[in-house]
Design an enzyme around this catalytic site. Sequence first.
Site, PDB file in Angstrom:
ATOM      1  N   GLN A  51     -46.249 -13.574  22.378  1.00 39.57           N
ATOM      2  CA  GLN A  51     -45.191 -12.637  22.787  1.00 39.57           C
ATOM      3  C   GLN A  51     -45.061 -11.499  21.773  1.00 39.57           C
ATOM      4  O   GLN A  51     -45.011 -10.315  22.134  1.00 39.57           O
ATOM      5  CB  GLN A  51     -43.868 -13.388  22.910  1.00 39.57           C
ATOM      6  CG  GLN A  51     -42.650 -12.501  23.022  1.00 39.57           C
ATOM      7  CD  GLN A  51     -41.377 -13.289  23.264  1.00 39.57           C
ATOM      8  OE1 GLN A  51     -41.167 -13.774  24.363  1.00 39.57           O
ATOM      9  NE2 GLN A  51     -40.528 -13.419  22.266  1.00 39.57           N
ATOM     10  N   ASP A  59     -43.130 -17.382  18.741  1.00 40.22           N
ATOM     11  CA  ASP A  59     -43.704 -16.938  20.016  1.00 40.22           C
ATOM     12  C   ASP A  59     -44.783 -15.906  19.693  1.00 40.22           C
ATOM     13  O   ASP A  59     -44.585 -14.697  19.864  1.00 40.22           O
ATOM     14  CB  ASP A  59     -42.608 -16.358  20.909  1.00 40.22           C
ATOM     15  CG  ASP A  59     -41.574 -17.401  21.263  1.00 40.22           C
ATOM     16  OD1 ASP A  59     -41.908 -18.340  21.992  1.00 40.22           O
ATOM     17  OD2 ASP A  59     -40.432 -17.303  20.770  1.00 40.22           O
ATOM     18  N   HIS A  67     -33.288 -18.113  15.081  1.00 37.10           N
ATOM     19  CA  HIS A  67     -32.709 -16.826  15.502  1.00 37.10           C
ATOM     20  C   HIS A  67     -31.939 -16.173  14.351  1.00 37.10           C
ATOM     21  O   HIS A  67     -31.989 -14.966  14.157  1.00 37.10           O
ATOM     22  CB  HIS A  67     -31.725 -17.036  16.655  1.00 37.10           C
ATOM     23  CG  HIS A  67     -32.348 -17.555  17.913  1.00 37.10           C
ATOM     24  ND1 HIS A  67     -32.148 -18.834  18.370  1.00 37.10           N
ATOM     25  CD2 HIS A  67     -33.170 -16.969  18.810  1.00 37.10           C
ATOM     26  CE1 HIS A  67     -32.798 -19.017  19.502  1.00 37.10           C
ATOM     27  NE2 HIS A  67     -33.439 -17.901  19.797  1.00 37.10           N
ATOM     28  N   GLY A  81     -30.229 -16.583  23.757  1.00 39.49           N
ATOM     29  CA  GLY A  81     -29.090 -17.417  23.381  1.00 39.49           C
ATOM     30  C   GLY A  81     -29.510 -18.810  22.946  1.00 39.49           C
ATOM     31  O   GLY A  81     -30.663 -19.040  22.600  1.00 39.49           O
TER      32      GLY A  81
HETATM   33  O1  PAF Z   1     -38.183 -14.882  22.909  1.00 41.93           O
HETATM   34  C1  PAF Z   1     -37.224 -14.803  23.709  1.00 41.93           C
HETATM   35  O2  PAF Z   1     -36.169 -15.392  23.511  1.00 41.93           O
HETATM   36  C2  PAF Z   1     -37.378 -13.987  24.974  1.00 41.93           C
HETATM   37  O3  PAF Z   1     -38.674 -14.073  25.475  1.00 41.93           O
HETATM   38  C3  PAF Z   1     -36.951 -12.522  24.811  1.00 41.93           C
HETATM   39  C4  PAF Z   1     -37.828 -11.795  23.807  1.00 41.93           C
HETATM   40  C5  PAF Z   1     -35.502 -12.464  24.360  1.00 41.93           C
HETATM   41  C6  PAF Z   1     -37.059 -11.777  26.140  1.00 41.93           C
HETATM   42  O4  PAF Z   1     -36.258 -12.363  27.115  1.00 41.93           O
END
Ligand code: PAF
Length: 296
Positions: free
Chosen positions: A149, A146, A33, A27
């Site tokens: 990630q 990220d 996003h 969020g």
């Molecule tokens: O990048 C993010 O916002 C979070 O790490 C994710 C991938 C939604 C997991 O909670």
Amino acid sequence: MEIITDIATLRTRLQREPSIALVPTMGNLHQGHLSLVRIAQQHAACTVVSIFVNRLQFAPHEDFDHYPRTHADDCQLLEKLAVDIVFLPDEKTLYPVSQEFQLLLPPLADTLEGAFRPGFFRGVATVVLKLFNIVQPQLAVFGKKDYQQLHIVQKMVQQLNLPVEIMAAETVRSADGLALSSRNSYLSEAERQQASDLFRTLHHIKQTIAQGNRDFRALEQSARSNLASHGWQVDYIALQQRETLLPAQVGDTDLVILAAARLGQTRLIDNLEILIQEPAINTMERISNPSSRQAV
Ligand code: PAF
């Protein structure tokens, strides 16, 4: 746009969809996003955006309680983009019992970001796997902002044979270069002015490499010192191989610089990919010396 908060309703609703793309978020949505959402929409009939602030990926001293929760604004933004479904579970829905089953991650998850945020990637991988199981998307979009990630999610998908394609979206930046992030809202006005130092530092490293410098460790060190001398607390600045995220060595050509540093109370991360071009071979030189191909 439908806002769905429980798993059973979501599963039933998704049954009629020929293809589903998932954009997992916590969020507090910004243009970064929204760029992920646009990619998702181009590749599937139905786009699901999940919004869930995942306690598992926050260490006890981190900002879980203060993490900005702006669900009404987020839904308005997503409505404007004509997103099909927002999945907005509460904590009891995703973690009805203590989440004792979690993933065992590779050593890479304890380096870089993982070295400074122990357990972070385990928490991310666990919730992402749960979301994949709940939504069962054919495609999921993650931002390069990220970077580690994204890398870990890609490896998880490969090694666990998950039937989902991971798409990577470029980082969206402000005009001064600062990567958009929900945590930018923690910056004071003065800090916000200074925050683009981080990107400029990465850009400077990239330029220096383009000019022929291959002393990667010295470049990292001088960038750290430079930021520190301007009041930053640097966690890491690391030149890594893009494919493995292991430290880059002379001769590697596909690199990424990853950085995390704190400005006041705000911790920012950023990265920049670097592709070292082999110099074009001079035709005359090649004719006179066929083995003269040299890296930059
Ligand atoms: O990048 C993010 O916002 C979070 O790490 C994710 C991938 C939604 C997991 O909670």
